[in-house]
Write a protein that holds these residues in place. Structure first.
Motif, PDB file in Angstrom:
ATOM      1  N   ILE A 114       0.739  -1.189  -0.011  1.00 31.42           N
ATOM      2  CA  ILE A 114      -0.188   0.064  -0.261  1.00 31.42           C
ATOM      3  C   ILE A 114       0.902   1.313  -0.090  1.00 31.42           C
ATOM      4  O   ILE A 114       0.402   2.058  -0.733  1.00 31.42           O
ATOM      5  CB  ILE A 114      -0.983  -0.029   1.099  1.00 31.42           C
ATOM      6  N   TYR A 134       1.580   1.784  -3.515  1.00 34.22           N
ATOM      7  CA  TYR A 134       0.628   2.450  -4.239  1.00 34.22           C
ATOM      8  C   TYR A 134       0.639   4.081  -3.854  1.00 34.22           C
ATOM      9  O   TYR A 134       0.125   4.570  -4.747  1.00 34.22           O
ATOM     10  CB  TYR A 134      -0.819   1.532  -3.854  1.00 34.22           C
ATOM     11  N   ILE A 137       2.848   5.737  -6.034  1.00 36.53           N
ATOM     12  CA  ILE A 137       2.338   5.758  -7.322  1.00 36.53           C
ATOM     13  C   ILE A 137       1.087   6.757  -7.456  1.00 36.53           C
ATOM     14  O   ILE A 137       1.241   7.652  -8.517  1.00 36.53           O
ATOM     15  CB  ILE A 137       1.803   4.360  -8.019  1.00 36.53           C
ATOM     16  N   CYS A 138       0.398   6.897  -6.454  1.00 36.33           N
ATOM     17  CA  CYS A 138      -0.831   7.792  -6.487  1.00 36.33           C
ATOM     18  C   CYS A 138      -0.276   9.481  -6.478  1.00 36.33           C
ATOM     19  O   CYS A 138      -0.884  10.234  -7.189  1.00 36.33           O
ATOM     20  CB  CYS A 138      -1.773   7.831  -5.303  1.00 36.33           C
ATOM     21  N   VAL A 168       2.442  10.468  -7.776  1.00 31.23           N
ATOM     22  CA  VAL A 168       2.956  10.692  -9.077  1.00 31.23           C
ATOM     23  C   VAL A 168       1.947  11.523  -9.926  1.00 31.23           C
ATOM     24  O   VAL A 168       1.875  12.461 -10.361  1.00 31.23           O
ATOM     25  CB  VAL A 168       3.338   9.502  -9.767  1.00 31.23           C
ATOM     26  N   ARG A 169       0.772  10.909  -9.699  1.00 38.65           N
ATOM     27  CA  ARG A 169      -0.439  11.388 -10.437  1.00 38.65           C
ATOM     28  C   ARG A 169      -0.892  12.709  -9.865  1.00 38.65           C
ATOM     29  O   ARG A 169      -1.109  13.648 -10.750  1.00 38.65           O
ATOM     30  CB  ARG A 169      -1.849  10.698 -10.170  1.00 38.65           C
ATOM     31  N   GLY A 194      -6.488  12.126  -7.456  1.00 37.64           N
ATOM     32  CA  GLY A 194      -5.189  11.622  -6.800  1.00 37.64           C
ATOM     33  C   GLY A 194      -5.089  11.443  -5.253  1.00 37.64           C
ATOM     34  O   GLY A 194      -4.625  10.803  -4.557  1.00 37.64           O
ATOM     35  N   LEU A 250      -6.014   4.751 -12.145  1.00 42.71           N
ATOM     36  CA  LEU A 250      -5.472   6.285 -12.072  1.00 42.71           C
ATOM     37  C   LEU A 250      -4.665   6.903 -13.225  1.00 42.71           C
ATOM     38  O   LEU A 250      -4.781   7.987 -13.423  1.00 42.71           O
ATOM     39  CB  LEU A 250      -5.091   6.635 -10.418  1.00 42.71           C
ATOM     40  N   HIS A 251      -3.572   5.906 -13.430  1.00 40.32           N
ATOM     41  CA  HIS A 251      -2.797   6.232 -14.447  1.00 40.32           C
ATOM     42  C   HIS A 251      -3.157   6.097 -16.043  1.00 40.32           C
ATOM     43  O   HIS A 251      -2.683   6.610 -16.826  1.00 40.32           O
ATOM     44  CB  HIS A 251      -1.575   5.678 -14.089  1.00 40.32           C
TER      45      HIS A 251
END
Lengths: 89, 144
Positions: free
Chosen positions: A15, A18, A21-22, A24-25, A38, B26-27
């Motif tokens: 998690i 994750y 990675i979120c 990054v958005r 995001g 999301l991506h």
């Protein structure tokens, strides 16, 4: 056989990946709404991670903090959305 | 491996897999609405199953050891589940509404937005604001 506590720690690590990675958005998002999406996803991930970490360590305090974090992130999301509504028109 | 442990592991695997799917969506999706669709639904589902994991784990330990703190943790996790179920879809609805009101368009021109004849949220907003914005927005929708 894998211990359940080990699996919970592994899911916490997943998690956290994750969450990275979120985020990054949040940096990439072309519009403001993309960044808010995001951010909302990241908040849900933080709640999931806190619950898993609380179960792995047997700390009920972490789960209480997860409840408070859920409510506060909900309020912040609502007010950012409200600000976005008012600012565009 | 006994049945409760198998159940707890399957809940945990469902949780991690659906959170991963939400993060990938999301991506991978092109615009705000589809990203919101992927991220919010998948992560809410995944986090619900994470709470199920913790509840099942705590109840199992309570049945084995009969210590009160495990039942305490199960009840607190149930409260977290209720808070999550109330707050998460409402926040997603607020984001989608704000994005629609600001006027963020969908990525592909032939998708649902332009095929929809009736837009009740936009009509309700136009009735509240001045008629000047009515002309402008109708003109812009004709151009699109």
């Amino acid at each position: 056989m894998i211990e359940l506590t080990t699996a919970l720690y592994a899911s916490v690590i997943a998690i956290v990946i994750y969450i990275i990675i979120c985020s990054v958005r949040i940096f990439l998002g072309p519009t403001v709404a993309d960044r808010i999406v995001g951010f909302d996803t990241l908040n849900t991930m933080v709640i999931a991670g806190m619950i898993a970490l609380g179960a792995a360590m047997f700390e009920t305090l972490f789960i209480d903090i997860a409840i408070v974090y859920a409510i506060l992130s909900f309020i912040s999301t609502l007010y950012i959305a409200k600000y976005l509504e008012g600012g565009g028109s | 491996m006994s049945l409760p442990i198998l159940l707890i592991f399957s809940f945990l695997i469902i949780s991690v897999v659906f959170n991963a799917l939400g993060t990938i969506g999301l991506h991978r999706f092109p615009d705000v609405y589809t990203r919101l669709h992927a991220a919010t639904k998948c992560t809410t589902f995944g986090t619900i199953f994470m709470t199920f994991t913790v509840i099942a784990h705590s109840v199992r330990l309570y049945v084995i050891t009969e210590e009160g703190r495990f039942l305490n943790m199960a009840i607190h996790t149930l409260l977290a589940l209720v808070a999550l179920l109330v707050t998460n879809p409402t926040g997603a609805h607020a984001i989608a509404r704000a994005a629609h009101i600001v006027g963020i368009k969908q990525e592909q021109a032939e998708s649902v937005w332009f095929l929809t004849e009736k837009d009740e949220l936009r009509e309700a907003n136009l009735q509240q604001t001045e008629p000047v914005s009515t002309d402008e927005s109708s003109k812009s929708s004709e151009v699109k």
